[in-house]
Design a protein around this motif. Structure first.
Motif, PDB file in Angstrom:
ATOM      1  N   GLU A  38      38.687  17.933   2.679  1.00 56.10           N
ATOM      2  CA  GLU A  38      39.078  17.411   3.991  1.00 56.10           C
ATOM      3  C   GLU A  38      37.865  16.881   4.766  1.00 56.10           C
ATOM      4  OE1 GLU A  38      40.191  19.620   8.006  1.00 56.10           O
ATOM      5  OE2 GLU A  38      41.856  19.704   6.574  1.00 56.10           O
ATOM      6  N   ARG A  39      38.043  15.700   5.394  1.00 54.82           N
ATOM      7  CA  ARG A  39      37.009  15.098   6.233  1.00 54.82           C
ATOM      8  C   ARG A  39      37.649  14.616   7.526  1.00 54.82           C
ATOM      9  NH1 ARG A  39      34.155  10.334   3.518  1.00 54.82           N
ATOM     10  NH2 ARG A  39      32.708  10.670   5.247  1.00 54.82           N
ATOM     11  N   SER A  40      36.834  14.529   8.576  1.00 52.53           N
ATOM     12  CA  SER A  40      37.363  14.026   9.848  1.00 52.53           C
ATOM     13  C   SER A  40      36.323  13.170  10.556  1.00 52.53           C
ATOM     14  CB  SER A  40      37.798  15.191  10.746  1.00 52.53           C
ATOM     15  OG  SER A  40      36.685  15.991  11.092  1.00 52.53           O
ATOM     16  N   TRP A  41      36.816  12.282  11.406  1.00 51.96           N
ATOM     17  CA  TRP A  41      35.973  11.366  12.181  1.00 51.96           C
ATOM     18  C   TRP A  41      36.591  11.207  13.554  1.00 51.96           C
ATOM     19  CZ3 TRP A  41      37.315   6.807  14.542  1.00 51.96           C
ATOM     20  CH2 TRP A  41      36.267   5.963  14.969  1.00 51.96           C
ATOM     21  N   ARG A  42      35.729  11.092  14.581  1.00 55.19           N
ATOM     22  CA  ARG A  42      36.200  10.935  15.958  1.00 55.19           C
ATOM     23  C   ARG A  42      35.683   9.632  16.548  1.00 55.19           C
ATOM     24  NH1 ARG A  42      34.676  14.824  21.117  1.00 55.19           N
ATOM     25  NH2 ARG A  42      35.886  13.679  22.672  1.00 55.19           N
ATOM     26  N   GLY A  43      36.558   8.936  17.228  1.00 54.59           N
ATOM     27  CA  GLY A  43      36.150   7.690  17.865  1.00 54.59           C
ATOM     28  C   GLY A  43      37.181   7.235  18.868  1.00 54.59           C
ATOM     29  N   THR A  44      37.337   5.917  18.991  1.00 53.76           N
ATOM     30  CA  THR A  44      38.298   5.333  19.930  1.00 53.76           C
ATOM     31  C   THR A  44      39.103   4.263  19.222  1.00 53.76           C
ATOM     32  OG1 THR A  44      36.794   3.598  20.664  1.00 53.76           O
ATOM     33  CG2 THR A  44      36.669   5.717  21.838  1.00 53.76           C
ATOM     34  N   LEU A  45      40.093   3.752  19.919  1.00 53.94           N
ATOM     35  CA  LEU A  45      40.922   2.683  19.357  1.00 53.94           C
ATOM     36  C   LEU A  45      40.052   1.497  18.939  1.00 53.94           C
ATOM     37  CD1 LEU A  45      43.797   1.556  18.835  1.00 53.94           C
ATOM     38  CD2 LEU A  45      43.732   0.631  21.168  1.00 53.94           C
ATOM     39  N   ALA A  46      39.050   1.169  19.742  1.00 53.48           N
ATOM     40  CA  ALA A  46      38.203   0.011  19.455  1.00 53.48           C
ATOM     41  C   ALA A  46      37.347   0.212  18.203  1.00 53.48           C
ATOM     42  CB  ALA A  46      37.301  -0.290  20.657  1.00 53.48           C
ATOM     43  N   THR A  47      37.064   1.463  17.847  1.00 44.36           N
ATOM     44  CA  THR A  47      36.170   1.726  16.700  1.00 44.36           C
ATOM     45  C   THR A  47      36.912   2.200  15.455  1.00 44.36           C
ATOM     46  OG1 THR A  47      35.758   3.960  17.545  1.00 44.36           O
ATOM     47  CG2 THR A  47      34.204   2.230  18.194  1.00 44.36           C
ATOM     48  N   ILE A  48      38.234   2.039  15.424  1.00 42.47           N
ATOM     49  CA  ILE A  48      39.008   2.425  14.233  1.00 42.47           C
ATOM     50  C   ILE A  48      38.466   1.753  12.968  1.00 42.47           C
ATOM     51  CG2 ILE A  48      41.224   2.019  13.087  1.00 42.47           C
ATOM     52  CD1 ILE A  48      42.631   3.021  15.508  1.00 42.47           C
ATOM     53  N   PRO A  49      38.146   0.450  12.976  1.00 43.69           N
ATOM     54  CA  PRO A  49      37.628  -0.156  11.744  1.00 43.69           C
ATOM     55  C   PRO A  49      36.371   0.549  11.223  1.00 43.69           C
ATOM     56  CG  PRO A  49      38.299  -1.862  13.287  1.00 43.69           C
ATOM     57  CD  PRO A  49      38.348  -0.564  14.037  1.00 43.69           C
ATOM     58  N   GLU A  50      35.493   0.984  12.118  1.00 48.12           N
ATOM     59  CA  GLU A  50      34.295   1.699  11.700  1.00 48.12           C
ATOM     60  C   GLU A  50      34.666   3.055  11.105  1.00 48.12           C
ATOM     61  OE1 GLU A  50      31.619   2.011  15.000  1.00 48.12           O
ATOM     62  OE2 GLU A  50      31.975  -0.082  15.621  1.00 48.12           O
ATOM     63  N   GLY A  51      35.613   3.726  11.716  1.00 48.43           N
ATOM     64  CA  GLY A  51      36.025   5.038  11.233  1.00 48.43           C
ATOM     65  C   GLY A  51      36.656   4.980   9.855  1.00 48.43           C
ATOM     66  N   ILE A  52      37.516   3.987   9.619  1.00 48.70           N
ATOM     67  CA  ILE A  52      38.185   3.909   8.320  1.00 48.70           C
ATOM     68  C   ILE A  52      37.194   3.521   7.232  1.00 48.70           C
ATOM     69  CG2 ILE A  52      38.931   1.495   8.308  1.00 48.70           C
ATOM     70  CD1 ILE A  52      41.043   4.562   7.344  1.00 48.70           C
ATOM     71  N   MET A  53      36.146   2.775   7.594  1.00 48.20           N
ATOM     72  CA  MET A  53      35.108   2.454   6.616  1.00 48.20           C
ATOM     73  C   MET A  53      34.330   3.713   6.239  1.00 48.20           C
ATOM     74  SD  MET A  53      35.148  -0.672   5.647  1.00 48.20           S
ATOM     75  CE  MET A  53      33.495  -0.866   4.994  1.00 48.20           C
ATOM     76  N   GLU A  54      34.121   4.598   7.195  1.00 47.07           N
ATOM     77  CA  GLU A  54      33.389   5.846   6.919  1.00 47.07           C
ATOM     78  C   GLU A  54      34.233   6.829   6.112  1.00 47.07           C
ATOM     79  OE1 GLU A  54      31.543   9.567   9.468  1.00 47.07           O
ATOM     80  OE2 GLU A  54      31.331   7.514  10.261  1.00 47.07           O
ATOM     81  N   ILE A  55      35.493   6.987   6.483  1.00 42.12           N
ATOM     82  CA  ILE A  55      36.364   7.953   5.815  1.00 42.12           C
ATOM     83  C   ILE A  55      36.884   7.396   4.495  1.00 42.12           C
ATOM     84  CG2 ILE A  55      38.574   9.184   5.971  1.00 42.12           C
ATOM     85  CD1 ILE A  55      36.423  10.428   7.669  1.00 42.12           C
ATOM     86  N   GLY A  56      37.156   6.094   4.443  1.00 45.62           N
ATOM     87  CA  GLY A  56      37.744   5.490   3.247  1.00 45.62           C
ATOM     88  C   GLY A  56      39.252   5.688   3.229  1.00 45.62           C
ATOM     89  N   TYR A  57      39.914   4.979   2.297  1.00 41.45           N
ATOM     90  CA  TYR A  57      41.367   5.095   2.240  1.00 41.45           C
ATOM     91  C   TYR A  57      41.883   5.280   0.824  1.00 41.45           C
ATOM     92  CZ  TYR A  57      40.364   0.067   1.960  1.00 41.45           C
ATOM     93  OH  TYR A  57      39.829  -1.157   1.653  1.00 41.45           O
TER      94      TYR A  57
END
Length: 492
Positions: free
Chosen positions: A441-460
């Motif tokens: 399990e991994r988690s990331w915190r951010g905002t609506l504006a930074t979702i693209p950055e978060g999904i790049m870090e977490i991966g899909y």
């Protein structure tokens, strides 16, 4: 692809690695050797005699407790205990089924093991795991029901604690029921052929054992045999059970789901079902990976439907094991409709859906009354992989509502842009989590504006949840974790 042919990928292993193979050894009337007369040797001799072994004890001296033990008549009619008042010799091991030694030092231990090896006798040196070819576990005795617990010698006290817990779960009456089962086995086998009917009989028997908790009533054997005769005459009808496997952690399964897995003939499981969940299934059940994940080879839904029908019409009990909850974006509706058209009995066992698991891990309520008055579950992609056209995006962008997107990992950036276009503020809190409830399990915190950055870090590539909304600000936990969300996306 042939409609009844699963993908070549075999999925998770049927059995995780074992430190030792648990084996129950028949010793009735067989000679075993015990070298030594310590308390440990006495316990091993008593245990062996309880199995009906002819125990030969070699010891120059022994204490008062051992004298008392030798004076007792073994409970098992085939058992005997003979004391030889001398040190063991290599020739004493010839013809023995097992050899147990309580050795004074390393030199004697090596000699005992070497002598046993020369005679081809399995050996155990008490309290010296490095010299043991087999081990004695902690035992729960409801013979003929026997439960043995081993920690591979690493933590004997832990094994004893586990034994005490199991003792409280298994009623003393189990001994009587097991003896009744032993007496019924031959007549039941004559009435019922191997397969679903015979297993159905024993499942009913087991349900009766744990529903009454009392000893078997007089005449119950005849009642059970009459039940076997009725089963023999009944037509073989299979059925399908859609089972929710939850987000991955096997401890989040319901008791009903575990019972279904342990009763299945065939398990058709999704790619996201964890190996820990499959470990709870009946060992004899055939397992077929039929998972569907974006960008990977998978079974077509028509193929899965055809498999279920063919197996059920052959009298099999089929478990369609789906990650999360089968009724939440699991295409259960299509499968149920197909089975209904073929007149196949079908039932559903719910599981914990990904959004609930995410909320639990973050420690937040998705419908916290100070932040959200409703909860929405929305698919994150259409049949063609893009954003779905029939979603009420204006309603989804309502900050007073918690919205959960599934299978939206690859469309996360599009989801963020769509929500922003509908007026959701760019500073709206966001949490992205992957492999919820699993070791990775991994988690990331951010905002609506930074979702693209978060999904790049977490991966899909792994299951992803994206939570967006004011609820996420309701509670903040340890570093890297945050609570509050109105939107969750599950990678597809």
């Amino acid at each position: 692809m042939d409609a009844l042919q699963p993908p070549l990928n075999n999925g998770p292993a049927r059995m995780e690695p074992l430190a030792k193979l648990p084996v129950f050894w028949a010793l009735e009337g067989k000679r075993v050797v015990v070298a030594g007369a310590t308390d440990g040797a006495m316990w091993k001799a008593e245990l062996l005699a309880a199995c009906g072994a002819c125990v030969d004890v070699y010891a120059e001296d022994h204490n008062e407790a051992f004298t008392t033990f030798l004076g007792r008549t073994p409970e098992h009619p085939a058992a005997s205990i003979t004391l030889y008042r001398r040190r063991w010799a290599p020739g004493d091991l010839e013809g023995a089924a097992l050899a147990v030694g309580d050795c004074e030092d390393m030199a004697e231990a090596r000699a005992f093991v070497a002598a046993a090896g020369a005679m081809g006798v399995p050996v155990n040196v008490i309290d010296r795991p490095e010299f043991c070819e087999f081990q004695f576990g902690s035992i729960v005795n409801r013979s003929p029901v026997i439960v043995a617990i081993s920690t591979d010698g690493a933590a004997p006290i832990l094994a004893q604690t586990i034994r005490r817990k199991i003792e409280t779960l298994l009623p003393r009456s189990l001994k009587g029921w097991a003896a009744l089962a032993q007496s019924l086995r031959a007549p039941v086998n004559r009435r019922l052929e191997p397969g679903p009917r015979r297993r159905a009989f024993w499942e009913r028997f087991a349900d009766r054992v744990f529903s009454t908790m009392g000893t078997p009533e007089e005449g119950v054997g005849g009642v059970l045999l009459a039940d076997a005769e009725r089963l023999a005459e009944a037509p073989a009808i299979g059925r399908v059970t859609l089972v929710g496997a939850g987000p991955g952690d096997a401890e989040l399964l319901t008791l009903k789901a575990v019972r279904a897995l342990q009763a299945a003939d065939v398990i058709l499981f999704d790619d996201l079902v964890s190996s820990d969940v499959l470990e709870l299934a009946r060992r004899e059940a055939k397992r077929m990976l039929v998972g569907k994940r974006g960008g990977r080879e998978s079974c077509r839904q028509d193929d899965i439907n055809a498999m279920m029908v063919k197996l059920a019409k052959a009298g099999k009990r089929v478990v369609r094991l789906k990650s999360g909850d089968p009724m939440v974006f699991g295409r259960a509706g299509e499968e149920i409709a197909h089975l209904d058209r073929e007149n196949i009995p079908v039932d559903v066992i719910p599981g914990i859906t990904a959004a609930s698991a995410m909320a639990s891990r973050l420690g937040l309520s998705l419908t916290h009354r100070d932040h959200a008055q409703s909860l929405r579950l929305v698919t994150g992609h259409s049949r063609h992989g893009g954003l779905p056209d029939d979603v009420d995006w204006a309603g989804v962008a309502d900050r007073r509502s918690t919205t959960v997107f599934y299978m939206g990992g690859r469309t996360a950036g599009l989801i963020a842009a769509k929500l922003a276009d509908e007026g959701l503020p760019p500073e709206t809190p966001v949490v992205i989590m992957s492999d919820v409830s699993r070791p990775a399990e991994r988690s990331w915190r951010g905002t609506l504006a930074t979702i693209p950055e978060g999904i790049m870090e977490i991966g899909y590539d792994n299951p992803v949840l994206i939570a967006v909304g004011d609820v996420l600000a309701a509670r903040q936990t340890t570093a890297g974790s945050i609570v509050g969300s109105d939107l969750v996306a599950y990678a597809g």
